[in-house]
Design a protein around this motif. Structure first.
Motif, PDB file in Angstrom:
ATOM      1  N   MET A  87       0.852  -1.160   0.000  1.00  0.00           N
ATOM      2  CA  MET A  87       0.000   0.000   0.000  1.00  0.00           C
ATOM      3  C   MET A  87       0.911   1.240   0.000  1.00  0.00           C
ATOM      4  N   PRO A  88       0.751   2.135  -0.972  1.00  0.00           N
ATOM      5  CA  PRO A  88       1.597   3.328  -1.041  1.00  0.00           C
ATOM      6  C   PRO A  88       1.257   4.317   0.080  1.00  0.00           C
ATOM      7  N   MET A  89       2.241   5.158   0.406  1.00  0.00           N
ATOM      8  CA  MET A  89       2.029   6.160   1.449  1.00  0.00           C
ATOM      9  C   MET A  89       1.229   7.336   0.894  1.00  0.00           C
ATOM     10  N   SER A  90       0.436   7.910   1.759  1.00  0.00           N
ATOM     11  CA  SER A  90      -0.314   9.102   1.362  1.00  0.00           C
ATOM     12  C   SER A  90       0.614  10.316   1.408  1.00  0.00           C
ATOM     13  N   ASP A  91       0.148  11.422   0.857  1.00  0.00           N
ATOM     14  CA  ASP A  91       0.943  12.647   0.873  1.00  0.00           C
ATOM     15  C   ASP A  91       1.197  13.116   2.310  1.00  0.00           C
ATOM     16  N   GLU A  92       0.204  12.945   3.168  1.00  0.00           N
ATOM     17  CA  GLU A  92       0.353  13.333   4.570  1.00  0.00           C
ATOM     18  C   GLU A  92       1.429  12.488   5.258  1.00  0.00           C
ATOM     19  N   GLU A  93       1.445  11.190   4.987  1.00  0.00           N
ATOM     20  CA  GLU A  93       2.450  10.314   5.577  1.00  0.00           C
ATOM     21  C   GLU A  93       3.849  10.670   5.067  1.00  0.00           C
ATOM     22  N   ARG A  94       3.969  10.975   3.788  1.00  0.00           N
ATOM     23  CA  ARG A  94       5.259  11.389   3.225  1.00  0.00           C
ATOM     24  C   ARG A  94       5.747  12.686   3.877  1.00  0.00           C
ATOM     25  N   ARG A  95       4.833  13.624   4.070  1.00  0.00           N
ATOM     26  CA  ARG A  95       5.192  14.901   4.686  1.00  0.00           C
ATOM     27  C   ARG A  95       5.668  14.687   6.126  1.00  0.00           C
ATOM     28  N   LEU A  96       4.936  13.843   6.893  1.00  0.00           N
ATOM     29  CA  LEU A  96       5.331  13.558   8.269  1.00  0.00           C
ATOM     30  C   LEU A  96       6.692  12.852   8.334  1.00  0.00           C
ATOM     31  N   LEU A  97       6.914  11.926   7.411  1.00  0.00           N
ATOM     32  CA  LEU A  97       8.199  11.226   7.364  1.00  0.00           C
ATOM     33  C   LEU A  97       9.337  12.195   7.059  1.00  0.00           C
ATOM     34  N   LYS A  98       9.105  13.118   6.133  1.00  0.00           N
ATOM     35  CA  LYS A  98      10.119  14.126   5.799  1.00  0.00           C
ATOM     36  C   LYS A  98      10.395  15.034   7.005  1.00  0.00           C
ATOM     37  N   GLU A  99       9.346  15.411   7.744  1.00  0.00           N
ATOM     38  CA  GLU A  99       9.526  16.238   8.941  1.00  0.00           C
ATOM     39  C   GLU A  99      10.349  15.496   9.994  1.00  0.00           C
ATOM     40  N   LEU A 100      10.072  14.206  10.179  1.00  0.00           N
ATOM     41  CA  LEU A 100      10.843  13.405  11.129  1.00  0.00           C
ATOM     42  C   LEU A 100      12.308  13.317  10.707  1.00  0.00           C
ATOM     43  N   GLU A 101      12.534  13.134   9.427  1.00  0.00           N
ATOM     44  CA  GLU A 101      13.899  13.052   8.916  1.00  0.00           C
ATOM     45  C   GLU A 101      14.643  14.370   9.142  1.00  0.00           C
ATOM     46  N   MET A 102      14.003  15.489   8.863  1.00  0.00           N
ATOM     47  CA  MET A 102      14.627  16.792   9.065  1.00  0.00           C
ATOM     48  C   MET A 102      14.880  17.048  10.552  1.00  0.00           C
ATOM     49  N   GLY A 103      13.960  16.626  11.398  1.00  0.00           N
ATOM     50  CA  GLY A 103      14.145  16.776  12.836  1.00  0.00           C
ATOM     51  C   GLY A 103      15.332  15.963  13.335  1.00  0.00           C
ATOM     52  N   LEU A 104      15.509  14.760  12.796  1.00  0.00           N
ATOM     53  CA  LEU A 104      16.648  13.930  13.163  1.00  0.00           C
ATOM     54  C   LEU A 104      17.949  14.593  12.737  1.00  0.00           C
ATOM     55  N   ILE A 105      17.984  15.151  11.542  1.00  0.00           N
ATOM     56  CA  ILE A 105      19.196  15.819  11.049  1.00  0.00           C
ATOM     57  C   ILE A 105      19.552  17.004  11.936  1.00  0.00           C
ATOM     58  N   VAL A 106      18.556  17.741  12.389  1.00  0.00           N
ATOM     59  CA  VAL A 106      18.816  18.893  13.252  1.00  0.00           C
ATOM     60  C   VAL A 106      19.254  18.439  14.651  1.00  0.00           C
ATOM     61  N   ASP A 107      18.563  17.433  15.206  1.00  0.00           N
ATOM     62  CA  ASP A 107      18.837  16.986  16.573  1.00  0.00           C
ATOM     63  C   ASP A 107      20.162  16.229  16.697  1.00  0.00           C
ATOM     64  N   ASP A 108      20.441  15.332  15.758  1.00  0.00           N
ATOM     65  CA  ASP A 108      21.642  14.498  15.848  1.00  0.00           C
ATOM     66  C   ASP A 108      22.231  14.301  14.453  1.00  0.00           C
ATOM     67  N   PRO A 109      22.999  15.282  13.973  1.00  0.00           N
ATOM     68  CA  PRO A 109      23.535  15.187  12.612  1.00  0.00           C
ATOM     69  C   PRO A 109      24.476  14.001  12.415  1.00  0.00           C
ATOM     70  N   HIS A 110      25.213  13.616  13.458  1.00  0.00           N
ATOM     71  CA  HIS A 110      26.122  12.481  13.325  1.00  0.00           C
ATOM     72  C   HIS A 110      25.348  11.188  13.070  1.00  0.00           C
ATOM     73  N   LEU A 111      24.299  10.959  13.846  1.00  0.00           N
ATOM     74  CA  LEU A 111      23.474   9.771  13.653  1.00  0.00           C
ATOM     75  C   LEU A 111      22.787   9.808  12.292  1.00  0.00           C
ATOM     76  N   ALA A 112      22.311  10.979  11.891  1.00  0.00           N
ATOM     77  CA  ALA A 112      21.644  11.097  10.597  1.00  0.00           C
ATOM     78  C   ALA A 112      22.595  10.740   9.454  1.00  0.00           C
ATOM     79  N   MET A 113      23.832  11.242   9.513  1.00  0.00           N
ATOM     80  CA  MET A 113      24.802  10.931   8.458  1.00  0.00           C
ATOM     81  C   MET A 113      25.159   9.448   8.465  1.00  0.00           C
ATOM     82  N   GLU A 114      25.239   8.873   9.660  1.00  0.00           N
ATOM     83  CA  GLU A 114      25.529   7.449   9.767  1.00  0.00           C
ATOM     84  C   GLU A 114      24.405   6.622   9.135  1.00  0.00           C
TER      85      GLU A 114
END
Length: 98
Positions: free
Chosen positions: A1-28
């Motif tokens: 089942m494909p993700m909805s636009d809302e789910e994609r947006r939330l996933l992108k927000e989580l990814e950006m939050g991870l990059i801001v909070d812990d850039p080392h873990l995000a790069m890893e």
């Protein structure tokens, strides 16, 4: 089942939050290569601490104050190697700022 636009947006927000909070873990995670989890001084630190503890016990069993002193020094060296530079540097930073 494909993700909805809302789910994609939330996933992108989580990814950006991870990059801001812990850039080392995000790069890893983005690189696909996990970082080394064991500290560099683990095995030498354990060996020094173990030999130091044996020397302390042996020096206390037979009257050998030199062995006890050497054992204490090796035990301290082992503790420093086990803690590693990151813990010691963090402790030094706290002393300078506090």
């Amino acid at each position: 089942m494909p993700m909805s636009d809302e789910e994609r947006r939330l996933l992108k927000e989580l990814e950006m939050g991870l990059i801001v909070d812990d850039p080392h873990l995000a790069m890893e995670l983005l690189s696909g290569y996990p970082a080394r989890r064991l500290p560099a001084g683990l095995f030498p630190g354990m060996a020094a601490a173990l030999i130091g503890a044996v020397l302390i016990l042996a020096g206390a069993g037979i009257p050998a104050p030199g062995a006890v002193v050497l054992g204490i020094l090796l035990l301290g060296l082992g503790a420093c190697l086990l803690l590693g530079p990151t813990v010691l540097a963090r402790s030094a930073r706290r002393q300078h700022t506090g």
